[in-house]
Every structure is written in C-alpha cells, then in structure tokens.
Design a protein around this motif. Structure first.
Motif, PDB file in Angstrom:
ATOM      1  N   ASN A  97      69.334 -43.535  49.601  1.00  0.00           N
ATOM      2  CA  ASN A  97      69.238 -42.525  48.533  1.00  0.00           C
ATOM      3  C   ASN A  97      68.128 -42.951  47.591  1.00  0.00           C
ATOM      4  O   ASN A  97      68.272 -43.923  46.857  1.00  0.00           O
ATOM      5  N   GLN A 133      69.936 -47.855  47.096  1.00  0.00           N
ATOM      6  CA  GLN A 133      71.234 -47.201  47.221  1.00  0.00           C
ATOM      7  C   GLN A 133      71.384 -46.619  48.623  1.00  0.00           C
ATOM      8  O   GLN A 133      70.423 -46.081  49.181  1.00  0.00           O
ATOM      9  N   PHE A 189      83.669 -36.417  47.624  1.00  0.00           N
ATOM     10  CA  PHE A 189      82.535 -36.296  46.704  1.00  0.00           C
ATOM     11  C   PHE A 189      82.433 -37.548  45.839  1.00  0.00           C
ATOM     12  O   PHE A 189      83.436 -38.009  45.274  1.00  0.00           O
ATOM     13  N   ARG A 190      81.198 -38.054  45.705  1.00  0.00           N
ATOM     14  CA  ARG A 190      80.947 -39.203  44.833  1.00  0.00           C
ATOM     15  C   ARG A 190      79.611 -39.057  44.131  1.00  0.00           C
ATOM     16  O   ARG A 190      78.616 -38.699  44.766  1.00  0.00           O
ATOM     17  N   ASP A 245      85.979 -44.430  50.112  1.00  0.00           N
ATOM     18  CA  ASP A 245      87.004 -43.387  50.171  1.00  0.00           C
ATOM     19  C   ASP A 245      87.397 -43.162  51.622  1.00  0.00           C
ATOM     20  O   ASP A 245      86.541 -43.215  52.507  1.00  0.00           O
ATOM     21  N   SER A 255      74.249 -44.362  51.390  1.00  0.00           N
ATOM     22  CA  SER A 255      75.492 -43.651  51.679  1.00  0.00           C
ATOM     23  C   SER A 255      75.751 -43.798  53.163  1.00  0.00           C
ATOM     24  O   SER A 255      74.816 -43.661  53.965  1.00  0.00           O
ATOM     25  N   SER A 279      76.733 -37.960  46.703  1.00  0.00           N
ATOM     26  CA  SER A 279      76.974 -37.986  48.154  1.00  0.00           C
ATOM     27  C   SER A 279      78.212 -37.151  48.401  1.00  0.00           C
ATOM     28  O   SER A 279      79.196 -37.268  47.668  1.00  0.00           O
ATOM     29  N   SER A 300      84.088 -42.942  53.817  1.00  0.00           N
ATOM     30  CA  SER A 300      82.834 -42.640  53.126  1.00  0.00           C
ATOM     31  C   SER A 300      82.508 -43.776  52.169  1.00  0.00           C
ATOM     32  O   SER A 300      83.339 -44.146  51.338  1.00  0.00           O
ATOM     33  N   VAL A 358      80.696 -35.556  51.760  1.00  0.00           N
ATOM     34  CA  VAL A 358      80.986 -35.482  53.192  1.00  0.00           C
ATOM     35  C   VAL A 358      82.023 -34.402  53.422  1.00  0.00           C
ATOM     36  O   VAL A 358      83.020 -34.344  52.704  1.00  0.00           O
ATOM     37  N   THR A 405      79.568 -45.621  49.511  1.00  0.00           N
ATOM     38  CA  THR A 405      78.278 -45.687  48.828  1.00  0.00           C
ATOM     39  C   THR A 405      78.112 -47.118  48.340  1.00  0.00           C
ATOM     40  O   THR A 405      79.094 -47.823  48.078  1.00  0.00           O
ATOM     41  N   THR A 445      73.377 -35.809  50.871  1.00  0.00           N
ATOM     42  CA  THR A 445      73.030 -36.499  49.632  1.00  0.00           C
ATOM     43  C   THR A 445      72.120 -35.572  48.839  1.00  0.00           C
ATOM     44  O   THR A 445      71.401 -34.749  49.413  1.00  0.00           O
ATOM     45  N   ASN A 463      76.541 -41.189  42.498  1.00  0.00           N
ATOM     46  CA  ASN A 463      75.968 -42.519  42.784  1.00  0.00           C
ATOM     47  C   ASN A 463      75.220 -42.966  41.530  1.00  0.00           C
ATOM     48  O   ASN A 463      74.170 -42.424  41.214  1.00  0.00           O
ATOM     49  N   GLN A 475      72.579 -38.449  41.066  1.00  0.00           N
ATOM     50  CA  GLN A 475      72.642 -38.469  42.523  1.00  0.00           C
ATOM     51  C   GLN A 475      74.085 -38.299  42.981  1.00  0.00           C
ATOM     52  O   GLN A 475      75.000 -38.863  42.374  1.00  0.00           O
ATOM     53  N   VAL A 524      78.795 -42.801  56.289  1.00  0.00           N
ATOM     54  CA  VAL A 524      80.045 -42.150  56.662  1.00  0.00           C
ATOM     55  C   VAL A 524      80.410 -42.578  58.072  1.00  0.00           C
ATOM     56  O   VAL A 524      79.544 -42.566  58.958  1.00  0.00           O
TER      57      VAL A 524
END
Lengths: 125, 125
Positions: free
Chosen positions: A122, A98, B119-120, A69, A100, B100, A83, B102, A85, B85, B122, B98, A102
């Motif tokens: 994560n 996993q 927002f995501r 994103d 994340s 993530s 961002s 920012v 993941t 996270t 996971n 889960q 940024v």
C-alpha cells in the motif's frame, strides 16, 4: 469466534516467521490448486508460488502484523478468511512498507492449507 | 480470470458508489448470514450491518480504489474473493485515509451477495 481468531493467529505467526527466516519452507502450506496474486500477478500451484516467493528481490525481510481479522468462509466447511495489514521491513530499510494480505485457509486432515492468497503493498497517495 | 475480474470491478463500482451516495441502500447486498468485521468489531446479518454502516460518524465520504484483486474462492461454486486497497476521503478532508477491504461474494440467482466483509483503515506506523 475465539477459536477462529486463535487459528488465524497461529497461522499468521507461523507463516510470517517462516517467510522471514526461509520462505522456501512455505511450500507445504500450498497445494496444486492454490492461488497467489502477488502485486496483481496471478500465480497458481505450490511449486509456482514458492518459485515466485523465493525469487523476490530482497535478502532480509521482516513482517510486522498490525491488524488481524478472521471470519468463517463457508457455512458447510471449517474454512476461514484471514485478513492481515501490517508493515514490511526490507533489508533493514528505515522506511517500512505497508502491506495488505488475505488468505483463505481450507481444513485438511487436522491442519489447513492456503487456497487463496492475495498480497499488496500500500503506497498511499 | 477475465470474467472474475469483471465481476469484481462491477461489484466494487456499485458498492462504493452506493456507499458514498446513500449507504442505507447497501442492505440488499447482504443476507442474514453475512458477516462484517469493521475495524475489528464483528457484526452479523444484513440489518445489523446496515445499522452499523449508517451510524458511522461521517456525513460525506468518498472511496477511491487503488488496487483490486479477485480469485475464485471455491472449486465447486462460482464464489469469489475480492481484495481492495484504496483511499477514503472523509468530509472533504485534505488527508485521505488508506483502507483495505475484503469481500467474499456468493452467487445467488444471477447475482451475488456479500457473505464476508472485512474493513480496516491502515494508519501506517
């Protein structure tokens, strides 16, 4: 925001391909003012960031981006927040981790450098 | 960066407590220029963001923050990037999701507003 998404895609393709082939080559993406927070550890400057990345204890690593994103991060400058993941395959482990990550990218002479970089694995529950 | 971490902690405590009790009350944290990308869908302006958040299809939700990182996002302004996270417990499900998230926070008259929000969930492999 097609343009910003294309920039984010191009950046992350380049970043992770370079990371996974020879992460010492990521240096030119950072500047003296650049920040990386790696698993909670703050690091500043291109040299210190490359030193950290090259000292990570894995020989072979592969990033697989799951979601990407991007948003403009400043009304006055063409900077952007990216961002990510995804999954990290370390040393051919059958259990990808996993992650994340940024970035904030700042325009600089027709290209971009990384001003902010936050990386987290994560682990779930 | 003790100060910035304290701001990030205070912000996320307030944000998730408000989200989990009455997310319509998150409106004042956003402005007309604020952006939210929710699971890949871009939304702009406080009104549209609150409309999106209040229309999410869960009655009861609880955010549990696992990691919280903050960095200054601009050398000239006291803005910051906050990367979170954590786990999302929806409608008392035994299987937390889960997530993530920012934020970029911009100072404004002794407080901060949210300029960027990504927002995501996971989902793993």
């Amino acid at each position: 925001m097609a343009d910003i998404n294309a920039i984010a895609k191009e950046f992350t393709d380049f970043y992770y391909t370079t990371f996974d082939s020879n992460r010492a080559n990521l240096g030119p993406l950072y500047r003296e003012t650049s920040m990386l927070t790696w698993e909670g550890t703050p690091i500043q400057s291109a040299n210190a960031i490359v030193e950290k990345l090259t000292s990570l204890p894995f020989a072979k690593v592969q990033h697989k981006v799951t979601t990407l994103d991007a948003q403009p991060s400043n009304p006055a400058v063409a900077s952007l927040i990216v961002s990510v993941t995804g999954l990290l395959v370390v040393d051919d482990s059958p259990n990808p981790l996993q992650f994340s990550q940024v970035f904030q990218l700042i325009p600089d002479g027709g290209s971009y450098y990384v001003y902010n970089d936050v990386f987290r694995l994560n682990y779930g529950e």
